[in-house]
Enzyme design. Structure first.
Site, PDB file in Angstrom:
ATOM      1  N   ARG A  38     -28.392 -35.734 -20.768  1.00  0.00           N
ATOM      2  CA  ARG A  38     -29.731 -35.911 -20.510  1.00  0.00           C
ATOM      3  C   ARG A  38     -30.035 -35.943 -18.775  1.00  0.00           C
ATOM      4  O   ARG A  38     -31.031 -35.405 -18.490  1.00  0.00           O
ATOM      5  CB  ARG A  38     -30.641 -37.152 -21.209  1.00  0.00           C
ATOM      6  CG  ARG A  38     -30.666 -36.738 -22.543  1.00  0.00           C
ATOM      7  CD  ARG A  38     -31.019 -37.785 -23.657  1.00  0.00           C
ATOM      8  NE  ARG A  38     -31.634 -37.426 -24.769  1.00  0.00           N
ATOM      9  CZ  ARG A  38     -31.948 -38.125 -26.029  1.00  0.00           C
ATOM     10  NH1 ARG A  38     -31.902 -39.480 -25.668  1.00  0.00           N
ATOM     11  NH2 ARG A  38     -32.020 -37.578 -27.020  1.00  0.00           N
ATOM     12  N   LYS A 199     -31.919 -32.253 -47.186  1.00  0.00           N
ATOM     13  CA  LYS A 199     -32.830 -32.436 -47.975  1.00  0.00           C
ATOM     14  C   LYS A 199     -34.190 -31.729 -47.939  1.00  0.00           C
ATOM     15  O   LYS A 199     -34.576 -31.644 -46.787  1.00  0.00           O
ATOM     16  CB  LYS A 199     -33.515 -33.916 -48.099  1.00  0.00           C
ATOM     17  CG  LYS A 199     -32.594 -34.949 -48.786  1.00  0.00           C
ATOM     18  CD  LYS A 199     -33.144 -36.343 -48.794  1.00  0.00           C
ATOM     19  CE  LYS A 199     -32.338 -37.256 -49.780  1.00  0.00           C
ATOM     20  NZ  LYS A 199     -32.952 -38.517 -49.865  1.00  0.00           N
ATOM     21  N   GLY A 379     -36.783 -34.742 -32.371  1.00  0.00           N
ATOM     22  CA  GLY A 379     -37.773 -34.868 -32.945  1.00  0.00           C
ATOM     23  C   GLY A 379     -38.838 -33.820 -32.288  1.00  0.00           C
ATOM     24  O   GLY A 379     -39.468 -33.171 -33.275  1.00  0.00           O
TER      25      GLY A 379
END
Ligand code: ADP
Ligand code: MG
Length: 398
Positions: A38, A199, A379
């Site tokens: 990063r 999922k 995210g």
């Protein structure tokens, strides 16, 4: 092209105080930076501004101190890591707002680089409190956002401040926004999306958004089992969310209405136990026994999917096709990733991938460097795949 200003529009920055939002939320080990990915990502922006004589003031969060000072989450801990990558010394300023910040900034010279203390030491950061954003804006003359990974959060240092100072996208942010625009914003068709992972429940909004945007939706991983079950396939002991069969059917209907072709595996690799190198069978999806689990997409399906990619100009990929951490269930993911990489190298495919496990899988396949763009944003990448507005990006729009 997306509509935002970049460092090309920033003008003369000599002697100007430029607040640069970066991602310094790096993993630590033994008091040192364990992975400087990063920090390296922010270097082009930091170097460019410093070389042009700006006073570069790095704003970032570190951990989750929940609005209170916590010495274990001080950004002073990453100063050495930033200096190592930059190749010269970096100042530390013990607050990001108020007199503590201003006094530290006042002694800096053009070209200097400083890290301001953790923005999340102030409760106003995560609340996007206007008074906190005002206080941040008082510390600098210009604002540059280079932290796409934080852009899904409307916080003081990502969104509030962008409305108070002239705001620009940094080089890493610019590259990310251009890649995402090329993949889903204004892509060259036909567009394929690969969505895999464990999922359906974690990616319902991703699937709903994609069926309206892509021409081919390739569903793999554990989530494919739920879609197979919706089509009447007995998936045995496989991971399967039977309560989401109606959701899967609604996604089939939405895809039909939008002209999106959904591709499910028609052969699969099954095992009776989930362990490294167990006995396996490769079978048609209708031949899965009651005591077997589907752990990977089969070779015939992979070949068909490779043909789909050959006919597409754009690919966006999130989620592995199988349980790739456990051999041999990495086979389909590695094979299709290699196909996508080869097509990208040949110039026939724009390939954009993201997601924690997806990046790990592409690295495992040795092809991350061959994709057009690999997002490490986590995210923020998923929320973008869901079609949600990203407040930190919207605030940069001209
Ligand atoms: P990402 O982090 O890239 O968004 P996910 O977290 O959604 O990806 O999914 C990755 C996980 O899905 C991996 O741990 C992988 O083992 C699991 N997975 C993929 N296929 C299967 C399967 N058939 N059965 C069980 N787990 C699977
Ligand atoms: Mg994951």
């Amino acid at each position: 092209m997306p509509n935002f200003k970049t460092l090309d529009d920033i003008g003369d920055v000599t002697g100007k105080k430029v607040l640069v939002r970066v991602d310094l939320n790096v993993p630590m080990a033994g008091g040192a930076v364990a992975d400087d990915t990063r920090i390296r990502a922010a270097m082009p922006t930091i170097r460019e501004l410093s070389d042009k004589g700006a006073i570069v003031l790095l704003l970032a969060h570190f951990g989750r101190p929940k609005g209170a000072k916590n010495p274990t989450q001080s950004l002073s801990l990453v100063i050495d890591g930033v200096a190592d990558v930059l190749g010269h010394s970096v100042m530390f300023i013990p607050d990001c707002i108020g007199e503590g910040a201003k006094a530290g900034v006042a002694v800096l010279a053009p070209g200097d680089v400083a890290v301001l203390e953790n923005t999340r030491f102030h409760a106003g950061e995560e609340k996007n409190d206007p008074a906190f954003a005002d206080a941040l804006a008082e510390v600098g003359d210009l604002y540059v956002d280079d932290a796409f990974s934080a852009a899904h959060r409307a916080h003081g240092s990502t969104e509030g401040i962008a409305h108070r100072l002239p705001a620009y996208a940094g080089r890493a942010m610019e590259a990310e926004l251009n890649a995402l625009d090329a993949a889903l914003g204004n892509p060259v068709h036909p567009v394929a999306a690969v969505v895999g992972g464990a999922k359906v429940s974690s990616k319902i909004d991703v699937l709903r958004n994609l069926v309206g945007r892509v021409d081919h939706l390739i569903i793999g991983g554990g989530m494919a089992n739920t879609f197979l079950a919706a089509r009447g396939v007995d998936v045995g002991k496989s991971l399967c969310e039977h309560d989401l069969v109606d959701t899967a059917n609604a996604i089939f209907d939405a895809a039909d209405a939008a002209g999106c072709t959904i591709h499910l595996p028609y052969d699969v690799v099954v095992a009776k136990e989930f362990a490294p190198n167990p006995p396996t069978r490769t079978v048609n999806v209708h031949e899965v026994a009651a005591d077997e689990m589907i752990l990977d997409v089969g070779p015939a399906a992979v070949e068909a999917l490779a043909d789909v990619l050959k006919n597409c100009r754009t690919l966006v990929w999130n989620g592995p096709l199988g349980a790739f951490e456990t051999p041999p269930f990495d086979t389909a993911t590695v094979a299709l990733a290699k196909t996508a990489a080869a097509l990208t190298r040949e110039g026939s495919l724009i390939s954009v991938a993201g997601g924690g496990d997806t990046v790990a899988a592409l690295n495992h396949a040795g092809v991350a460097g061959d994709f057009t763009f690999v997002s490490t944003a986590g995210g923020a990448f998923l929320e973008w795949m869901e079609g949600k507005p990203l407040p930190g990006v919207d605030a940069l729009k001209a």
